[in-house]
Enzyme design. Structure first.
Site, PDB file in Angstrom:
ATOM      1  N   HIS A  54      47.075  40.551  78.669  1.00 52.14           N
ATOM      2  CA  HIS A  54      46.966  41.884  78.088  1.00 52.14           C
ATOM      3  C   HIS A  54      46.088  42.724  79.002  1.00 52.14           C
ATOM      4  CE1 HIS A  54      43.428  39.766  76.603  1.00 52.14           C
ATOM      5  NE2 HIS A  54      42.913  40.876  76.116  1.00 52.14           N
ATOM      6  N   HIS A  56      43.212  44.678  78.403  1.00 48.62           N
ATOM      7  CA  HIS A  56      41.827  45.053  78.138  1.00 48.62           C
ATOM      8  C   HIS A  56      41.043  45.047  79.454  1.00 48.62           C
ATOM      9  CE1 HIS A  56      41.804  44.001  73.548  1.00 48.62           C
ATOM     10  NE2 HIS A  56      42.454  45.124  73.825  1.00 48.62           N
ATOM     11  N   ASP A  58      38.316  43.825  80.597  1.00 46.60           N
ATOM     12  CA  ASP A  58      37.758  42.607  81.189  1.00 46.60           C
ATOM     13  C   ASP A  58      38.834  41.721  81.802  1.00 46.60           C
ATOM     14  OD1 ASP A  58      38.512  42.319  78.434  1.00 46.60           O
ATOM     15  OD2 ASP A  58      37.571  40.359  78.375  1.00 46.60           O
ATOM     16  N   HIS A  59      40.099  42.061  81.604  1.00 46.30           N
ATOM     17  CA  HIS A  59      41.200  41.295  82.169  1.00 46.30           C
ATOM     18  C   HIS A  59      41.830  41.966  83.378  1.00 46.30           C
ATOM     19  CE1 HIS A  59      41.740  38.212  78.899  1.00 46.30           C
ATOM     20  NE2 HIS A  59      40.905  39.077  78.335  1.00 46.30           N
TER      21      HIS A  59
END
Length: 202
Positions: A54, A56, A58-59
């Site tokens: 996904h 977000h 932090d990814h």
């Protein structure tokens, strides 16, 4: 299949970003760790693709740096300016040496995918082994705008319906990787999520 957590030594908040080596070197999520490109070069000089669970922050914080360095394709469920391949529920994606089924698993994020093979699951944030809230079976937070505990419960149930009993390797977006009875870990997470209690009580 060799899987390396290339953000394991991060000193700031990031997701776990996993490099799957083998016939098709693939990075599952990019994380936010400065220097992740250098760590990737410690293991491979070629990266075929980055596959996102996904989007977000932090990814995907280091996503552009990884794509620029390796000229890799980007595969994801949700739209992205650099996406080369749109992945839908039920699609098959080769990661490393194995074929994985993509399972759309919203709740924590609308565009969330989990990837399941005969031996392995990359579960992103929808279900994790441990994360500071729970050990041995936790689940993604659903207390922020656009998130849904009900959808998350349905997503974890969908994983259990479609995950082979032979899966024994779990690589989640946070916490430690797990090797063993993955189904039991996921069932434990589902039971906790179904209690509808706050994951992080005040």
């Amino acid at each position: 299949m060799q899987v390396v957590n290339v953000t394991a030594d991060a000193e700031t908040f990031t997701c776990n970003a996993y490099l799957a080596l083998g016939d098709r070197p693939v990075l599952v999520d990019a994380g936010t760790m400065d220097g992740v490109v250098d760590v990737l070069h410690d293991y491979t000089d070629m990266l075929d693709a980055v596959v996102l669970t996904h989007q977000h922050g932090d990814h995907v914080g280091e996503l552009d740096a990884v794509l620029d360095e390796f000229d890799a394709e980007l595969a994801a469920y949700g739209p992205h300016p650099r996406r080369d391949q749109a992945i839908a529920d039920g699609d098959t994606v080769q990661i490393g040496d194995e074929e994985f089924e993509a399972i759309h698993t919203p709740g924590h994020a609308d565009d969330h995918l989990s990837f399941v093979s005969d031996s392995t699951i990359f579960s992103g944030d929808v279900v994790v082994h441990d994360d500071g809230a729970f050990d041995y079976g936790s689940f993604g937070r659903t207390d922020m705008a656009g998130q849904s505990r009900e959808e998350l419960i349905e997503s974890i149930s969908e994983i259990l319906d479609r995950m082979p009993d032979s899966v024994e390797h779990m690589y989640a977006g946070h916490g430690e990787e797990f090797h063993g009875d993955v189904r039991d870990v996921v069932e434990t997470a589902l039971e906790r999520a179904e209690k509808r209690e706050p994951k992080y009580p005040e």
